[in-house]
Enzyme design. Sequence first.
Site, PDB file in Angstrom:
ATOM      1  CE  LYS A 128      -3.567   2.688   1.077  1.00 50.30           C
ATOM      2  NZ  LYS A 128      -4.381   3.085  -0.087  1.00 50.30           N
ATOM      3  N   GLY A 129       0.424   2.325  -0.599  1.00 48.27           N
ATOM      4  CA  GLY A 129       1.196   3.563  -0.655  1.00 48.27           C
ATOM      5  C   GLY A 129       1.597   4.056   0.732  1.00 48.27           C
TER       6      GLY A 129
ATOM      7  CB  ALA B 197     -12.831   8.281  -2.480  1.00 51.10           C
TER       8      ALA B 197
ATOM      9  CG  LEU C 243      -3.336   7.749  -1.631  1.00 49.69           C
ATOM     10  CD1 LEU C 243      -2.555   8.835  -2.351  1.00 49.69           C
ATOM     11  CD2 LEU C 243      -2.849   6.376  -2.096  1.00 49.69           C
TER      12      LEU C 243
ATOM     13  CB  CYS D 216      -0.419  12.037  -4.598  1.00 56.17           C
ATOM     14  SG  CYS D 216       0.109  10.353  -4.310  1.00 56.17           S
TER      15      CYS D 216
ATOM     16  CB  ILE E  87      -4.256   2.223 -15.846  1.00 53.40           C
ATOM     17  CG1 ILE E  87      -5.428   1.270 -15.651  1.00 53.40           C
ATOM     18  CG2 ILE E  87      -3.828   2.329 -17.265  1.00 53.40           C
ATOM     19  CD1 ILE E  87      -6.695   1.657 -16.420  1.00 53.40           C
ATOM     20  CG  ASN E  88      -3.583   4.778  -9.590  1.00 54.99           C
ATOM     21  OD1 ASN E  88      -4.564   4.369  -8.977  1.00 54.99           O
ATOM     22  ND2 ASN E  88      -2.490   5.200  -8.986  1.00 54.99           N
TER      23      ASN E  88
ATOM     24  N   GLY F 279      -5.153  -3.513 -14.096  1.00 51.65           N
ATOM     25  CA  GLY F 279      -6.471  -2.933 -14.338  1.00 51.65           C
ATOM     26  C   GLY F 279      -7.444  -4.066 -14.639  1.00 51.65           C
TER      27      GLY F 279
ATOM     28  CB  THR G 160     -10.537  -4.754  -7.895  1.00 46.84           C
ATOM     29  OG1 THR G 160     -10.136  -3.381  -7.857  1.00 46.84           O
ATOM     30  CG2 THR G 160     -11.983  -4.867  -7.463  1.00 46.84           C
TER      31      THR G 160
HETATM   32  C1  LIG Z   1      -8.997   0.080  -2.339  1.00 45.35           C
HETATM   33  C2  LIG Z   1      -7.912   0.496  -3.283  1.00 45.35           C
HETATM   34  C3  LIG Z   1      -6.783   1.149  -2.792  1.00 45.35           C
HETATM   35  C4  LIG Z   1      -5.748   1.551  -3.653  1.00 45.35           C
HETATM   36  N1  LIG Z   1      -4.642   2.164  -3.135  1.00 45.35           N
HETATM   37  C5  LIG Z   1      -3.600   2.492  -3.971  1.00 45.35           C
HETATM   38  C6  LIG Z   1      -2.386   3.052  -3.452  1.00 45.35           C
HETATM   39  O1  LIG Z   1      -2.204   3.214  -2.232  1.00 45.35           O
HETATM   40  N2  LIG Z   1      -1.411   3.396  -4.346  1.00 45.35           N
HETATM   41  C7  LIG Z   1      -1.550   3.192  -5.697  1.00 45.35           C
HETATM   42  O2  LIG Z   1      -0.629   3.513  -6.456  1.00 45.35           O
HETATM   43  N3  LIG Z   1      -2.670   2.624  -6.206  1.00 45.35           N
HETATM   44  C8  LIG Z   1      -3.696   2.275  -5.376  1.00 45.35           C
HETATM   45  N4  LIG Z   1      -4.829   1.683  -5.911  1.00 45.35           N
HETATM   46  C9  LIG Z   1      -4.909   1.406  -7.368  1.00 45.35           C
HETATM   47  C10 LIG Z   1      -4.525  -0.038  -7.680  1.00 45.35           C
HETATM   48  O3  LIG Z   1      -3.196  -0.316  -7.284  1.00 45.35           O
HETATM   49  C11 LIG Z   1      -4.673  -0.344  -9.199  1.00 45.35           C
HETATM   50  O4  LIG Z   1      -3.839   0.535  -9.944  1.00 45.35           O
HETATM   51  C12 LIG Z   1      -6.094  -0.185  -9.715  1.00 45.35           C
HETATM   52  O5  LIG Z   1      -7.038  -0.573  -8.720  1.00 45.35           O
HETATM   53  C13 LIG Z   1      -6.362  -0.991 -10.985  1.00 45.35           C
HETATM   54  O6  LIG Z   1      -6.182  -2.381 -10.781  1.00 45.35           O
HETATM   55  P1  LIG Z   1      -7.398  -3.400 -10.416  1.00 45.35           P
HETATM   56  O7  LIG Z   1      -8.513  -3.095 -11.388  1.00 45.35           O
HETATM   57  O8  LIG Z   1      -6.829  -4.771 -10.580  1.00 45.35           O
HETATM   58  O9  LIG Z   1      -7.804  -3.111  -9.009  1.00 45.35           O
HETATM   59  C14 LIG Z   1      -5.869   1.275  -5.050  1.00 45.35           C
HETATM   60  C15 LIG Z   1      -7.010   0.613  -5.531  1.00 45.35           C
HETATM   61  C16 LIG Z   1      -8.017   0.206  -4.685  1.00 45.35           C
HETATM   62  C17 LIG Z   1      -9.205  -0.519  -5.259  1.00 45.35           C
END
Ligand SMILES: Cc1cc2nc3c(=O)[nH]c(=O)nc-3n(C[C@H](O)[C@H](O)[C@H](O)COP(=O)(O)O)c2cc1C
Length: 300
Positions: free
Chosen positions: A44-45, A69, A72, A128, A189-190, A241, A264
């Site tokens: 986690k970040g 949302a 972080l 961020c 992607i984020n 993603g 996810t």
């Molecule tokens: C609950 C949650 C918390 C996340 N926290 C971070 C984070 O702290 N830092 C970051 O770079 N991305 C964060 N992400 C983004 C994920 O790392 C990822 O880029 C994004 O969810 C797409 O992948 P996915 O569809 O497999 O979840 C978060 C995503 C979710 C769902």
Amino acid sequence: MNTSVDIAGVVMKNPVTVASGTFGSGMEFTDFVDLSCLGAVTTKGVANVPWAGNPTPRIAETPSGMMNAIGLQNPGVDTFLKRDLPFLTKFDTRIIVNVCGRSAEDYVDVVERLADSPADLLEINVSCPNVKEGGIAFGQNPDALYDITKKVKNAAKQPIIMKLSPNVTDITEMARAAEAGGADALSLINTITGMKIDIYKRRFAVANKTGGVSGPAIRPIAVRMVYQVAKAVKLPIIGMGGIATAEDAIEFIMAGATAVSVGTANFRNPAVTAEIVKGIEDFMTAQGIEDISEIRGCVE
Ligand SMILES: Cc1cc2nc3c(=O)[nH]c(=O)nc-3n(C[C@H](O)[C@H](O)[C@H](O)COP(=O)(O)O)c2cc1C
């Protein structure tokens, strides 16, 4: 069979890691997955000081995905160094530490404090808000992205992975800016910014009004962006993603990703990462693939 991959000189035994923020530092998952079977654990970040995160509610369901949302929330780098990293070193896996900040100084501070830690790679979350520049995310402006990449790269001992935001018009422009700034790798992607309204309460579903959409709903967008970025730059890419199966992971590799992150999907099935590792091996056996690199970017 060779499933190992190389991200900026760091060899992962297989291409599978987890997406930051969906797996903690792995502690909650050890009943379900042997962390040593993963190519890497991405944390986690973490910021230079603890962040409380956003007001609740902070998550909502969306069609084929979720919206978050969280803001972080994290315990800060001091606690992280004492508690999370010593835990992760017990496993035979690479450690990718995700870093967040509200200013260039914040990022540099975290990166410097991680310099002598067991982290193998640093993933820089540029989604961020840049507090000093009016709150626009570092990753939404190519000049800001170039600057932050350069500053972080100068301060970092470990190779840096710049994690790109998809909330831009042209992802290749951002990828090139990060490459020019000295990034060693890219991840993408984020989450994609979305909104959901609870029509019975006549309120936003998350208190922040907007949230980041993730999960299978965003996968085709992510695959397209990984493909475009792989064509635009020479850096290794960690693709993510909506990956929920081995087939999804292979799609990203064929689009040009060197490694993949599962996010996810961990919330639906906490053992999914190990299943994806095994599924990639099964696919390679069935298709007569000796080395995972044979299929990387194989679509033209
Ligand atoms: C609950 C949650 C918390 C996340 N926290 C971070 C984070 O702290 N830092 C970051 O770079 N991305 C964060 N992400 C983004 C994920 O790392 C990822 O880029 C994004 O969810 C797409 O992948 P996915 O569809 O497999 O979840 C978060 C995503 C979710 C769902």
